[in-house]
Design an enzyme around this catalytic site. Structure first.
Site, short mmCIF file in Angstrom:
data_model
loop_
_atom_site.label_atom_id
_atom_site.label_comp_id
_atom_site.label_asym_id
_atom_site.label_seq_id
_atom_site.Cartn_x
_atom_site.Cartn_y
_atom_site.Cartn_z
N GLY A 12 19.20 -10.84 -58.28
CA GLY A 12 20.58 -10.82 -57.79
C GLY A 12 20.79 -9.80 -56.69
O GLY A 12 19.86 -9.46 -55.94
N ASN A 92 22.34 -9.16 -65.03
CA ASN A 92 23.76 -8.86 -65.05
C ASN A 92 24.20 -8.31 -66.40
O ASN A 92 23.67 -8.70 -67.45
CB ASN A 92 24.58 -10.09 -64.65
N THR A 93 25.19 -7.41 -66.37
CA THR A 93 25.72 -6.80 -67.59
C THR A 93 27.25 -6.89 -67.53
O THR A 93 27.93 -5.88 -67.42
CB THR A 93 25.29 -5.33 -67.70
N THR A 133 23.09 -1.48 -64.77
CA THR A 133 23.99 -0.42 -65.25
C THR A 133 24.27 -0.66 -66.73
O THR A 133 24.72 -1.74 -67.11
CB THR A 133 25.30 -0.47 -64.45
N LEU A 164 23.19 1.59 -54.78
CA LEU A 164 23.50 0.93 -53.50
C LEU A 164 24.90 0.32 -53.54
O LEU A 164 25.40 -0.06 -54.60
CB LEU A 164 22.46 -0.16 -53.20
N LEU A 222 27.46 5.48 -64.83
CA LEU A 222 28.86 5.14 -65.14
C LEU A 222 29.80 6.19 -64.58
O LEU A 222 30.88 5.87 -64.07
CB LEU A 222 29.05 5.04 -66.67
N CYS A 277 31.45 -4.27 -60.11
CA CYS A 277 31.06 -3.15 -60.97
C CYS A 277 32.13 -2.13 -61.32
O CYS A 277 32.17 -1.68 -62.46
CB CYS A 277 29.86 -2.45 -60.35
N PHE A 278 32.98 -1.72 -60.40
CA PHE A 278 33.89 -0.62 -60.72
C PHE A 278 34.69 -0.90 -62.00
O PHE A 278 34.72 -0.09 -62.92
CB PHE A 278 34.84 -0.33 -59.55
P1 NAD Z 1 23.60 -10.66 -60.36
O1 NAD Z 1 24.43 -11.47 -61.28
O2 NAD Z 1 23.73 -10.85 -58.89
O3 NAD Z 1 22.05 -10.89 -60.71
C1 NAD Z 1 21.54 -10.89 -62.01
C2 NAD Z 1 20.49 -11.99 -62.10
O4 NAD Z 1 19.81 -11.87 -63.36
C3 NAD Z 1 21.03 -13.42 -62.05
O5 NAD Z 1 20.46 -14.11 -60.95
C4 NAD Z 1 20.62 -14.03 -63.39
O6 NAD Z 1 20.27 -15.40 -63.30
C5 NAD Z 1 19.43 -13.18 -63.77
N1 NAD Z 1 19.12 -13.19 -65.20
C6 NAD Z 1 19.97 -12.96 -66.24
N2 NAD Z 1 19.29 -12.99 -67.40
C7 NAD Z 1 18.00 -13.26 -67.11
C8 NAD Z 1 16.82 -13.42 -67.88
N3 NAD Z 1 16.84 -13.28 -69.22
N4 NAD Z 1 15.66 -13.70 -67.24
C9 NAD Z 1 15.63 -13.83 -65.90
N5 NAD Z 1 16.70 -13.68 -65.11
C10 NAD Z 1 17.88 -13.40 -65.70
O7 NAD Z 1 23.88 -9.15 -60.75
P2 NAD Z 1 23.73 -7.84 -59.81
O8 NAD Z 1 24.95 -7.68 -58.97
O9 NAD Z 1 22.39 -7.84 -59.18
O10 NAD Z 1 23.80 -6.69 -60.92
C11 NAD Z 1 22.73 -6.47 -61.81
C12 NAD Z 1 22.96 -5.14 -62.51
O11 NAD Z 1 22.95 -4.09 -61.53
C13 NAD Z 1 24.30 -5.01 -63.23
O12 NAD Z 1 24.10 -4.24 -64.39
C14 NAD Z 1 25.15 -4.24 -62.26
O13 NAD Z 1 26.15 -3.48 -62.91
C15 NAD Z 1 24.15 -3.32 -61.61
N6 NAD Z 1 24.50 -2.88 -60.24
C16 NAD Z 1 25.00 -3.77 -59.33
C17 NAD Z 1 25.26 -3.34 -58.03
C18 NAD Z 1 25.80 -4.29 -57.00
O14 NAD Z 1 26.08 -3.85 -55.90
N7 NAD Z 1 25.97 -5.57 -57.27
C19 NAD Z 1 24.98 -2.03 -57.65
C20 NAD Z 1 24.45 -1.15 -58.61
C21 NAD Z 1 24.21 -1.59 -59.89
C1 UGA Z 2 29.98 0.49 -55.66
C2 UGA Z 2 29.44 1.90 -55.43
O1 UGA Z 2 29.89 2.38 -54.16
C3 UGA Z 2 27.91 1.91 -55.48
O2 UGA Z 2 27.43 3.25 -55.38
C4 UGA Z 2 27.46 1.30 -56.81
O3 UGA Z 2 26.05 1.24 -56.87
C5 UGA Z 2 28.03 -0.09 -56.95
O4 UGA Z 2 29.49 -0.02 -56.88
C6 UGA Z 2 27.73 -0.72 -58.28
O5 UGA Z 2 27.43 -0.05 -59.25
O6 UGA Z 2 27.87 -1.94 -58.29
P1 UGA Z 2 30.26 -1.67 -54.15
O7 UGA Z 2 31.18 -2.11 -55.24
O8 UGA Z 2 29.21 -2.59 -53.70
O9 UGA Z 2 29.54 -0.31 -54.56
O10 UGA Z 2 31.12 -1.30 -52.84
P2 UGA Z 2 32.08 -0.07 -52.49
O11 UGA Z 2 31.83 0.31 -51.09
O12 UGA Z 2 32.01 1.00 -53.50
O13 UGA Z 2 33.51 -0.74 -52.54
C7 UGA Z 2 34.11 -1.12 -53.78
C8 UGA Z 2 35.53 -1.56 -53.53
O14 UGA Z 2 36.35 -0.45 -53.20
C9 UGA Z 2 35.68 -2.55 -52.37
O15 UGA Z 2 36.64 -3.52 -52.70
C10 UGA Z 2 36.16 -1.67 -51.25
O16 UGA Z 2 36.87 -2.36 -50.26
C11 UGA Z 2 37.05 -0.69 -51.99
N1 UGA Z 2 37.25 0.59 -51.30
C12 UGA Z 2 36.19 1.39 -51.02
C13 UGA Z 2 38.54 1.01 -50.97
O17 UGA Z 2 39.51 0.30 -51.23
N2 UGA Z 2 38.70 2.22 -50.34
C14 UGA Z 2 37.64 3.04 -50.06
O18 UGA Z 2 37.88 4.14 -49.49
C15 UGA Z 2 36.37 2.61 -50.41
#
Ligand code: NAD
Ligand code: UGA
Length: 463
Positions: A12, A92-93, A133, A164, A222, A277-278
């Site tokens: 993902g 995903n979580t 996460t 990221l 978190l 995520c937030f």
């Molecule tokens: P996502 O939904 O984009 O990707 C997760 C993927 O895992 C999906 O493609 C799903 O099909 C796959 N999956 C689920 N169960 C599976 C299994 N048993 N075997 C194989 N594949 C499986 O999610 P994401 O945005 O990449 O987030 C993943 C984790 O990272 C979450 O815990 C999220 O909180 C954390 N996180 C996300 C971001 C972000 O910017 N999106 C940033 C930091 C941390």
């Molecule tokens: C956020 C964190 O910034 C990452 O460090 C973290 O890894 C990630 O969540 C996660 O755990 O998924 P992300 O959600 O991708 O990243 O993007 P952000 O830039 O944090 O923006 C989040 C939301 O806040 C967006 O809707 C953005 O438009 C909004 N935002 C951001 C504001 O409204 N004001 C700001 O000053 C900054």
């Protein structure tokens, strides 16, 4: 321990970009990203890198460089687990939608499935890395599953949360503020930590790689998201007070941001934060605090979400009130649907909730987003289950071109801060709209004086 093979479960927004960068920076390590979602893996393998499933500036070039050399995308989960020395879990979580903790706790079913699959398949010692996460102390549950159902092989569990942000993922991965690795204090635990440190050391300076115990690492993730979201809710709370008092939130943000203890980042008032995520992570934090009986701690953090929901609702209310208390049958154009610029991700985007409110008022919504399809827009609304799919379709349509989307509109609402919005021919847009022509800038991206000079009735957040 020399690492030569890594596997990542979950292709993902985190798994894909993170592994692409590891593969680019570690040409001697074979990196295989696996997923159950066949369509997603097929897209990662598309001969044309423009079609990879995640839009992130710079990602296509990295994938083009490493794919087929030492970066592989596959649906053969078990084979990849079997071969790897390090297995990242990056699935995903989401927030639970059923049972105990519904609407608050993180749903760990996908994590548990991964742990059970690893236990079943592994024939030699493995390092299992939590990249997703997770609630603090999840590593305990993973270890228990691995140790009780495994084939007698040794597992070390590390926590290595990802920080990221979408839209800047590649830069964040190439130049991280820090890499956090939590592990066990035992000799084996420390060896596992060093193996992972060795991977990141290929491009990250030693002083940016922080090692801690597992629980600190899990909880730091978190905590970081809670603090970041809290800043946005704090400035958004001030935006409402600014609107009542004649203060300007941009000026207030600048003034406080120059205090080096506060700092200038993450102080942009907006229509409300979105993203996958937030909200999920804060709700999870609230749930954890409550489960330890820490009700004041839980209430404190829950307020960040309450404020964010208020900000989204306040935006739609302002539109309705300003358009003479009725938007029924009026065309309202949304510029932007993604939760922030430079991503095609719409999860929890404020746009979805604002649109839902306005459709309740029977407005006709026209959407233009440079990276989001109509199919996605409608799927996001259907997911809320406020009304039937057919009803959503009757009220919401997407356009390929911003000028067509704005033509004949009573009002424009800016929901995402895409750079291109600043460069539009706003005079041309004004000329094509109903009068008075309203603009509600939910991102404060446009120049208020210029918009008013053209003739728009222009509303910004917080001034
Ligand atoms: P996502 O939904 O984009 O990707 C997760 C993927 O895992 C999906 O493609 C799903 O099909 C796959 N999956 C689920 N169960 C599976 C299994 N048993 N075997 C194989 N594949 C499986 O999610 P994401 O945005 O990449 O987030 C993943 C984790 O990272 C979450 O815990 C999220 O909180 C954390 N996180 C996300 C971001 C972000 O910017 N999106 C940033 C930091 C941390
Ligand atoms: C956020 C964190 O910034 C990452 O460090 C973290 O890894 C990630 O969540 C996660 O755990 O998924 P992300 O959600 O991708 O990243 O993007 P952000 O830039 O944090 O923006 C989040 C939301 O806040 C967006 O809707 C953005 O438009 C909004 N935002 C951001 C504001 O409204 N004001 C700001 O000053 C900054």
């Amino acid at each position: 321990m020399k690492i030569t093979k890594i596997c990542c479960i979950g292709a993902g927004y985190v798994g894909g970009p993170t592994m692409a960068v590891i593969a680019q920076k570690c040409p001697n390590i074979q990196v295989t990203v696996v997923d159950l979602n066949e369509a997603r893996i097929a897209a990662w393998n598309d001969a044309d890198v423009a079609n990879i499933p995640i839009y992130e500036p710079g990602l296509d070039a990295i994938v083009a460089e490493a794919r087929g050399r030492n970066l592989f995308f596959s649906t053969e989960v078990e084979k990849a687990i079997d071969e790897a020395q390090i297995i990242f879990i990056s699935v995903n979580t989401p927030t639970k939608t059923y049972g105990k903790g519904k609407g608050m706790a993180a749903d760990l079913k996908y994590i548990e499935l991964c742990a059970r699959q690893i236990a079943r398949v592994a024939k030699d010692n493995k390092i299992v890395v939590e990249k997703s996460t997770l609630p603090v102390r999840t590593a305990e549950a993973i270890k228990s599953i691995l140790d009780h159902t495994g084939n007698g092989v040794q597992f070390q569990i590390l926590s290595n949360p990802e920080f990221l942000a979408e839209g800047t993922a590649v830069q964040d991965l190439l130049h991280p503020d820090r890499i956090l690795i939590g592990g066990d204090s035992s000799e084996e635990g420390q060896k596992a930590i060093q193996a992972l440190v060795g991977v990141y050391s290929n491009w990250v300076a030693a002083d940016k790689i922080l090692t801690t115990n597992v629980w600190s690492s899990e909880l730091s993730k978190l905590t970081a998201n809670a603090f970041l979201a809290q800043r946005i809710s704090s400035i958004n709370a001030m935006s409402e007070l600014c609107e009542k008092t004649g203060a300007d939130v941009n000026e207030v943000a600048k003034a406080i941001g120059m205090d080096s203890r506060i700092g200038p980042k993450f102080l942009k008032a907006s229509v409300g934060f979105g993203g996958s995520c937030f909200q999920k992570d804060i709700l999870n934090l609230v749930y954890i605090a409550k489960s330890y009986g820490l009700n004041e701690v839980a209430d404190y953090w829950e307020q960040v979400i309450i404020m964010n929901d208020h900000q989204k609702r306040r935006f739609s209310n302002t539109i309705v009130q300003t358009l003479y208390n009725t938007v029924a049958d009026k065309k309202i154009t949304f510029l932007g649907w993604a939760f922030k610029k430079d991503t095609n991700d719409t999860r929890e985007s404020a746009a979805i909730y604002v649109a839902d409110d306005l459709v309740n008022e029977q407005a006709q919504i026209a959407v233009y987003d440079p990276k989001v399809s109509e199919k996605k827009v409608l799927a996001d609304l259907d997911y809320l289950e406020t009304r039937t799919s057919a009803q959503n379709k009757a009220y919401v349509a997407s356009f390929e071109d911003p000028y067509t989307a704005c033509k004949g509109a009573h009002s424009i609402a800016i929901l995402t801060e895409w750079d291109e919005f600043k460069d539009y021919d706003w005079q041309k847009i004004y000329d094509s709209m109903q009068k008075p022509a309203f603009v509600f800038d939910g991102r404060n991206v446009l120049n208020a004086a210029e918009m008013r000079a053209i003739g728009f009735v222009y509303h910004a957040i917080g001034s």
